[in-house]
Design an enzyme around this catalytic site. Structure first.
Site, PDB file in Angstrom:
ATOM      1  N   ASP A  11       0.818  -1.229   0.000  1.00 18.96           N
ATOM      2  CA  ASP A  11       0.000   0.000   0.000  1.00 18.96           C
ATOM      3  C   ASP A  11       0.846   1.271   0.000  1.00 18.96           C
ATOM      4  O   ASP A  11       0.447   2.295   0.534  1.00 18.96           O
ATOM      5  CB  ASP A  11      -0.947   0.040   1.221  1.00 18.96           C
ATOM      6  CG  ASP A  11      -1.690  -1.270   1.427  1.00 18.96           C
ATOM      7  OD1 ASP A  11      -2.356  -1.696   0.475  1.00 18.96           O
ATOM      8  OD2 ASP A  11      -1.595  -1.858   2.514  1.00 18.96           O
ATOM      9  N   GLY A  38      -3.840  -4.357  -4.862  1.00 14.25           N
ATOM     10  CA  GLY A  38      -4.772  -3.308  -5.290  1.00 14.25           C
ATOM     11  C   GLY A  38      -4.057  -1.996  -5.534  1.00 14.25           C
ATOM     12  O   GLY A  38      -3.231  -1.574  -4.726  1.00 14.25           O
ATOM     13  N   HIS A  39      -4.345  -1.401  -6.669  1.00 17.44           N
ATOM     14  CA  HIS A  39      -3.827  -0.062  -6.966  1.00 17.44           C
ATOM     15  C   HIS A  39      -5.026   0.833  -7.236  1.00 17.44           C
ATOM     16  O   HIS A  39      -5.928   0.446  -7.969  1.00 17.44           O
ATOM     17  CB  HIS A  39      -2.974  -0.057  -8.246  1.00 17.44           C
ATOM     18  CG  HIS A  39      -1.710  -0.834  -8.149  1.00 17.44           C
ATOM     19  ND1 HIS A  39      -0.921  -0.828  -7.034  1.00 17.44           N
ATOM     20  CD2 HIS A  39      -1.088  -1.637  -9.048  1.00 17.44           C
ATOM     21  CE1 HIS A  39       0.146  -1.599  -7.254  1.00 17.44           C
ATOM     22  NE2 HIS A  39       0.054  -2.111  -8.456  1.00 17.44           N
ATOM     23  N   THR A 295      -9.522  -4.790   0.350  1.00 19.55           N
ATOM     24  CA  THR A 295     -10.381  -5.286   1.429  1.00 19.55           C
ATOM     25  C   THR A 295     -11.174  -4.186   2.135  1.00 19.55           C
ATOM     26  O   THR A 295     -12.142  -4.472   2.827  1.00 19.55           O
ATOM     27  CB  THR A 295      -9.516  -5.972   2.505  1.00 19.55           C
ATOM     28  OG1 THR A 295      -8.581  -4.997   2.998  1.00 19.55           O
ATOM     29  CG2 THR A 295      -8.755  -7.160   1.936  1.00 19.55           C
ATOM     30  N   LYS A 325       3.352  10.269  -0.167  1.00 18.08           N
ATOM     31  CA  LYS A 325       2.520  10.782   0.934  1.00 18.08           C
ATOM     32  C   LYS A 325       3.265  11.674   1.922  1.00 18.08           C
ATOM     33  O   LYS A 325       2.960  11.673   3.123  1.00 18.08           O
ATOM     34  CB  LYS A 325       1.831   9.624   1.664  1.00 18.08           C
ATOM     35  CG  LYS A 325       0.791   8.917   0.782  1.00 18.08           C
ATOM     36  CD  LYS A 325      -0.100   8.034   1.615  1.00 18.08           C
ATOM     37  CE  LYS A 325      -1.399   7.734   0.905  1.00 18.08           C
ATOM     38  NZ  LYS A 325      -2.333   6.965   1.721  1.00 18.08           N
TER      39      LYS A 325
END
Length: 428
Positions: A11, A38-39, A295, A325
């Site tokens: 992530d 997941g992207h 999820t 970030k």
């Protein structure tokens, strides 16, 4: 061949860098894991979520490969493909699945849930996407591969044997074998048309001088060999996956780009030395919107862990880093950097312990840096960042000994500072 890897526990924002870089590549590939990855990519007002298809599909010139190292849940793949079509993405002739990629069946997902239930409080915290059980079938040599769909009689015989093996191991498991076979019969031709020998294809493309970008999934600390075992994924999401999951030789690798958050997060169970259980942890979680793409689970948050990152750099040999970030740290009066692991009996640890007990017992030694309050979301040059933000980036770079080329300053695809080729050790 260049690769973007997750340098922490996943992530980290790999998809955004891939999306940025993929405009310059002819081929984008996924080489390990499955729909547990997941992207999320934001383009204008549209949000795209990727699980199996490389996010390079948004570059209309790129061909996307799902390599032999991936385990593929075909119903999810078809849903993802149709979702892209509905959003106006032209995918015709642009997706190639390896004939050697193993298939994740629905019952693999059921087994994942049953296994977690059996483990009780010792559960791994998997995504329940059937990834581990599918790799277990692969390693047990009773799995089925995408290429098997081209000979349905063979596929059917192997499927019946595999289903029998699964219900033998899990008597509570219910598999409607005929319904499953009917489903795979109905999609066989559609999948056959997308299936190819991706090993030959990739090497031919490389020989013709075209550029290939590998989109890493998961991350080094979730690597089945190098991660915090057993709280890991079931594949090798570190640099070796390019060779084993795509079928290219190591001498074809060029840029190895590690993606690392300006802090640290982890989903699921397992050790996390710099984890915060206070209002700073809450700040990172809420400002950073730390919920999983796959999820929806809330992520655990903590300070950047330098010993963990040194280990990640050692394994992968990054040519540069993508620090994401940074904007999430804005507004914190002070920022801590975890710089050493101290064990009560072993003293300072100079390598990553393989024993989870040892890792649970360490305390982290921190270095404190001053924070900043200025909004950095519109900053496009490193020199224009607040001085304290610059100091933070430079200190991380100094501690890791790897240049930081990209710095994420906001959620959108353009909110990234690129310091240029001079901050990349890869040969031009």
């Amino acid at each position: 061949v260049d690769i973007v890897l997750g340098a922490q526990w996943g992530d980290e924002g790999k998809g955004k860098l891939v999306d940025m870089l993929s405009q310059e590549y002819d081929v984008c590939a996924r080489v390990a894991g499955g729909s547990n990855a997941g992207h999320t990519i934001v383009v204008g007002d549209v949000k795209y979520k990727f699980h199996l298809i490389p996010s390079g599909i948004l570059n209309e010139k790129a061909v996307c490969i799902i390599g032999n190292g991936v385990v593929i849940h075909l119903p999810s793949f078809i849903i993802e493909m149709n979702g892209l079509k509905e959003k106006g993405i032209d995918i015709e002739g642009r997706i190639k699945i390896s004939d050697r990629a193993h298939i994740v069946f629905d019952f693999h997902q059921d087994i994942d849930g049953l296994h977690e239930k059996r483990l009780g409080r010792n559960k791994i915290g998997t995504t329940k996407k059937g990834i581990g059980p599918a790799y277990a079938s692969k390693i047990s040599r009773n799995g089925l591969r995408v290429g098997d769909l081209s000979n349905f009689k063979y596929f059917e015989s192997r499927f019946r044997t595999l289903a029998e093996h699964a219900t033998g191991a899990y008597p509570e498991l219910k598999i409607d074998v005929e319904a499953e076979l009917n489903y795979y019969r109905s999609i066989a031709e559609q999948i056959r048309n997308l299936t190819t020998d991706t090993i030959q294809y990739t090497n031919d493309v490389h020989a013709s001088g075209k550029k290939i970008l590998v989109e890493g999934a998961n991350a080094t600390m979730l690597d089945i060999d190098f991660g915090t075992y057993p709280y890991v994924t079931s594949s090798n999401p570190s640099v070796g996956c390019v060779m084993t999951g795509l079928g290219v030789a190591p001498n074809k690798l060029r840029g190895i780009y590690g993606t690392v958050k300006a802090y640290c997060t982890r989903v699921g169970e397992g050790p996390f030395p710099t984890e915060l259980h206070d209002n700073v942890g809450d700040h990172l979680g809420s400002v950073g919107a730390e919920f999983g793409t796959t999820t929806g689970r809330a992520r655990r948050c903590g300070w950047l862990d330098i010993p963990q990152m040194k280990y990640s750099c050692l394994i992968n040999g990054y040519t540069s880093l993508n620090l994401t970030k940074l904007d999430v740290l804005t507004g914190l009066p002070q920022i801590e950097l975890g710089v050493a692991y101290i064990h009560p009996t072993l003293g300072e640890l100079h390598s990553m312990p393989s024993c989870l007990q040892t890792m649970e017992e360490v305390t982290v030694q921190y270095e404190t840096l001053e924070g900043w309050n200025e909004d950095i979301s519109q900053v496009s040059k490193f020199e224009d960042l607040p001085v304290n933000a610059q100091r933070y980036v430079l200190r991380v770079q100094e501690l890791l000994g790897v240049p930081i080329r990209w710095i994420g300053v906001g959620p959108n695809r353009l909110d990234t500072i690129d310091r240029g080729d001079g901050w990349d050790l890869a040969p031009n």
